[in-house]
Design an enzyme around this catalytic site. Structure first.
Site, PDB file in Angstrom:
ATOM      1  N   SER A 133       0.829  -1.209   0.000  1.00  0.00           N
ATOM      2  CA  SER A 133       0.000   0.000   0.000  1.00  0.00           C
ATOM      3  C   SER A 133       0.857   1.249   0.000  1.00  0.00           C
ATOM      4  O   SER A 133       1.938   1.274   0.580  1.00  0.00           O
ATOM      5  CB  SER A 133      -0.910   0.033   1.226  1.00  0.00           C
ATOM      6  N   LYS A 188      -4.267  -6.671   3.358  1.00  0.00           N
ATOM      7  CA  LYS A 188      -4.309  -5.537   2.423  1.00  0.00           C
ATOM      8  C   LYS A 188      -5.759  -5.251   2.002  1.00  0.00           C
ATOM      9  O   LYS A 188      -6.174  -4.100   1.876  1.00  0.00           O
ATOM     10  CB  LYS A 188      -3.436  -5.826   1.184  1.00  0.00           C
ATOM     11  N   HIS A 191      -7.402  -3.477   4.761  1.00  0.00           N
ATOM     12  CA  HIS A 191      -6.886  -2.100   4.719  1.00  0.00           C
ATOM     13  C   HIS A 191      -7.716  -1.281   3.727  1.00  0.00           C
ATOM     14  O   HIS A 191      -8.141  -0.170   4.010  1.00  0.00           O
ATOM     15  CB  HIS A 191      -5.401  -2.127   4.312  1.00  0.00           C
ATOM     16  N   ASN A 192      -7.955  -1.857   2.574  1.00  0.00           N
ATOM     17  CA  ASN A 192      -8.698  -1.105   1.559  1.00  0.00           C
ATOM     18  C   ASN A 192     -10.165  -0.927   1.936  1.00  0.00           C
ATOM     19  O   ASN A 192     -10.771   0.093   1.606  1.00  0.00           O
ATOM     20  CB  ASN A 192      -8.566  -1.789   0.195  1.00  0.00           C
ATOM     21  N   GLU A 195     -10.047   1.885   4.074  1.00  0.00           N
ATOM     22  CA  GLU A 195      -9.736   3.037   3.199  1.00  0.00           C
ATOM     23  C   GLU A 195     -11.024   3.581   2.559  1.00  0.00           C
ATOM     24  O   GLU A 195     -11.280   4.792   2.561  1.00  0.00           O
ATOM     25  CB  GLU A 195      -8.733   2.583   2.127  1.00  0.00           C
TER      26      GLU A 195
HETATM   27  C1  6PG Z   1      -3.164   1.445  -1.618  1.00  0.00           C
HETATM   28  C2  6PG Z   1      -4.458   1.553  -2.370  1.00  0.00           C
HETATM   29  C3  6PG Z   1      -4.416   0.925  -3.713  1.00  0.00           C
HETATM   30  C4  6PG Z   1      -5.762   0.947  -4.424  1.00  0.00           C
HETATM   31  C5  6PG Z   1      -6.195   2.286  -4.861  1.00  0.00           C
HETATM   32  C6  6PG Z   1      -7.462   2.320  -5.694  1.00  0.00           C
HETATM   33  O1  6PG Z   1      -3.244   0.935  -0.509  1.00  0.00           O
HETATM   34  O2  6PG Z   1      -2.133   1.864  -2.123  1.00  0.00           O
HETATM   35  O3  6PG Z   1      -5.455   0.906  -1.630  1.00  0.00           O
HETATM   36  O4  6PG Z   1      -3.990  -0.389  -3.559  1.00  0.00           O
HETATM   37  O5  6PG Z   1      -5.667   0.158  -5.526  1.00  0.00           O
HETATM   38  O6  6PG Z   1      -6.384   3.115  -3.771  1.00  0.00           O
HETATM   39  O7  6PG Z   1      -8.478   1.520  -5.191  1.00  0.00           O
HETATM   40  P1  6PG Z   1      -9.950   1.641  -5.787  1.00  0.00           P
HETATM   41  O8  6PG Z   1      -9.812   1.837  -7.276  1.00  0.00           O
HETATM   42  O9  6PG Z   1     -10.640   0.360  -5.477  1.00  0.00           O
HETATM   43  O10 6PG Z   1     -10.543   2.826  -5.126  1.00  0.00           O
END
Ligand code: 6PG
Length: 475
Positions: A133, A188, A191-192, A195
C-alpha cells in the site's frame, strides 16, 4: 558476472517505482516486461535507459535470461494485474529451480493467493502474497508491505522488503510477516475496506460543510488542513485539505469540475463479500462500497432528484455550530471503521487459522500506506495491551473518546436527516455503535417469526445457550 538480488516482472508505474526503490537501497535488480506487439524497444530497455539510468538495474530480453541473472534462491517479484498472475507464474516457472521464491506484490484476491501458495509449494516453490500500500509514491519512497504465504521464504525476502518499506516514527520498517496462505493479501484487502470507509466519511463531512454550512472550498480546505494538526491527523485528511484548495490554470477549483461518480477496482467490495461469508458485521465499510455504487447511478439520481426536488428548504447553519460537531463525528466514525476492520481481521484469523498479530498490523499501517495516521498508535497499543481484544470499542481509550463524541455524532446525524443530506456511512457507524452496545436487540422477534413459518427453533432466555426449542404457534 554479478548476479541480481531480485527480479521484477511488470514495469507499470508501481513496478518501475519499486525497482528504483530497490536499486536505491543497494539491491541489484533484474527487470522484465512483456513485449508489446510492434514495440521497437522493449519496455525494460527503455526503463533502464531512462528512469533506471545509472542505477543497479538490468533489463532482460526474455524470461530465460531474466532468471539466469538472479542469485539463488531466486526471488522473483510480480507487479502485474491480478488477472495476469497465474499466466506469468506458469511462464516463469520453467526457468526456476526448486526452492526459488515468487512474490506477488499486486492487489490479488486472498483466496487466489492461498491457492497459489499451496499449489506452488507442492511443486517445490515458495509463494509470497505481499499486500503493498502507498500508491506510486509509496512504491518509490517507502510503502507499507504486508507479506504472507510460504514462511520458508521470509528470511530471504525480509531484508529486501523491509529495506523498501516506509519507516514509522520510531524507525521500525512498516513491513512484517503477516501469516500463512493468503493472510498478507487479506490484510491488504481489509486495509482497503477501511480506506473506502474513511474516504466516504470524509466525503460526507465535506458534503455537510458545503450544503448546510455553505462553506467554500478555501474555507473547507483550510479546515481540513487545520484538522491535520489535531488527533485527526492522517494522510487522507491531509490530501483532502490540498485537494479542496487546488485550482487549475484558469483559477477554477478542480474538485468542482470532477463528476460525482466514484469508481472502484474491487478490494473494498471483496472485504464486504468476505465479511458476509464470515458473518462479520462491517456495515460502515459496506455502506462506503454501496455509496460508490449509488454514485454510479448518476442519471437515476438526476431523474429522482427532479421528482422529489430536494434541497428546497435547506437550513443554513453557522460555521461555529457545525465545525466542532463535524470534527467529533469524523473522529468517532473513523474509530468505528477501524473497530469493524479489525473485528473482520480477528474473525478471519480464527476462521482461517492465521494467528494474526493485530498490534503488528496496526504498527505496519502507521506509515507508507493510504491509511497512515496518528490513530494507528492507540490502536496498536490497544492490541498490545490485550491481544484478544474483541472490539476496539471495548478498549478504555476508545470508549472514553466515543463517549465524548457521542452528543455531536447524534446531532450531526439528526441535522443530516432533517436537511435531507445523505449520510450513509456516518449513520451506519452510529447505528452499529447503538447495536453493539445494546444488550437486548429485537432479534427475539425475528427468531419467533422464523420458528413460526419454518420451525427453525430458538434459544430461550431462561435456558442455557445451545438448547433449541420450537413453539406450536398455530395451536
Ligand atoms: C493502496 C491503495 C491501492 C488501491 C487504490 C485504488 O493501498 O495503495 O489501496 O492499492 O488500488 O487506492 O483503489 P480503488 O480503485 O478500489 O478505489
Amino acid at each position: 558476472m554479478e548476479k541480481s538480488n531480485i527480479g521484477l516482472i511488470g514495469l507499470g508505474v508501481m513496478g518501475q517505482n519499486l525497482a528504483l526503490n530497490l536499486a536505491d537501497k543497494g539491491w541489484m535488480v533484474s527487470v522484465w516486461n512483456r513485449q508489446g506487439p510492434g514495440e521497437a524497444e522493449s519496455v525494460a530497455d527503455r526503463f533502464v535507459r531512462e528512469r533506471g539510468k545509472g542505477k543497479s538495474v538490468i533489463a532482460c530480453k526474455g524470461l530465460d535470461d531474466f532468471c539466469d541473472t538472479l542469485q539463488r534462491p531466486r526471488v522473483v517479484m510480480l507487479m502485474v494485474t491480478a488477472n495476469a498472475v497465474d499466466e506469468v507464474i506458469e511462464n516463469v516457472i520453467p526457468y526456476l529451480d526448486e526452492g526459488d521464491i515468487i512474490v506477488d506484490g499486486g492487489n490479488s484476491n486472498f483466496e487466489d493467493t492461498g491457492r497459489r501458495v499451496k499449489e506452488l509449494y507442492e511443486r517445490g516453490f515458495y509463494f509470497v502474497g505481499a499486500g503493498v500500500s502507498g500508491g506510486e509514491e509509496g512504491a518509490l519512497h517507502g510503502a507499507s508491505i504486508m507479506p504472507g504465504g510460504a514462511e520458508e521464504a521470509w528470511p530471504v525476502v525480509k531484508p529486501i522488503l523491509q529495506s523498501i518499506a516506509a519507516k514509522a516514527e520510531d524507525g521500525t520498517p512498516c513491513c512484517e510477516w503477516i501469516g500463512k496462505g493468503g493472510a498478507g493479501h487479506y490484510v491488504k484487502m481489509a486495509h482497503n475496506g477501511i480506506e473506502y470507509a474513511e474516504m466516504q466519511l470524509i466525503a460526507e463531512v465535506y458534503s455537510l460543510m458545503k450544503r448546510i454550512g455553505n462553506m467554500n472550498n478555501e474555507e473547507m480546505g483550510l479546515l481540513f488542513t487545520h484538522w491535520n494538526e489535531t488527533d485527526l491527523r492522517s494522510f487522507l485528511i491531509e490530501i483532502t485539505g490540498k485537494i479542496l484548495r487546488h485550482r487549475d490554470v484558469t483559477g477554477a477549483y478542480v474538485v468542482d469540475k470532477i463528476l460525482d461518480v466514484a469508481n472502484q477496482k474491487g478490494t473494498g467490495r471483496w472485504s464486504v463479500q468476505n465479511a458476509l461469508d464470515l458473518n462479520e458485521p462491517i456495515g460502515l465499510i459496506a455502506e462506503a462500497v454501496f455509496a460508490r455504487d449509488v454514485s454510479g447511478k448518476k442519471q437515476l439520481r438526476e431523474k429522482l432528484g427532479r421528482i422529489y426536488s430536494q434541497e428546497s428548504n435547506l437550513t443554513l447553519y453557522q460555521r461555529d455550530e457545525l465545525v466542532r460537531p463535524l470534527y467529533e463525528t469524523l473522529s468517532v466514525s473513523r474509530i468505528v471503521s477501524y473497530a469493524q476492520g479489525f473485528s473482520l481481521l480477528k474473525k478471519a484469523s480464527e476462521v482461517y487459522r492465521w494467528n494474526l498479530n493485530l498490534a503488528s498490523v496496526a504498527l505496519i499501517w502507521r506509515n507508507g500506506c493510504i491509511l497512515r495516521s496518528e490513530l494507528l498508535n492507540p490502536i496498536a497499543e490497544a492490541f498490545l495491551v490485550n491481544p484478544q481484544l474483541e472490539n476496539l470499542l471495548a478498549d478504555p481509550f476508545f470508549s472514553k473518546r466515543v463517549k465524548t463524541s457521542l452528543p455531536s455524532w447524534k446531532k450531526v446525524v439528526t441535522m443530516a436527516v432533517k436537511e435531507e443530506v445523505p449520510l450513509p456511512a456516518v449513520s451506519s457507524a452510529l447505528h452499529y455503535f447503538y447495536s453493539v452496545t445494546t444488550a437486548h436487540l429485537p432479534a427475539n422477534l425475528i427468531q419467533a417469526q422464523r420458528d413460526f413459518f419454518g420451525a427453525h427453533t430458538f434459544e430461550r432466555v431462561d435456558e442455557p445457550r445451545g438448547a433449541f426449542f420450537h413453539e406450536l404457534w398455530r395451536s
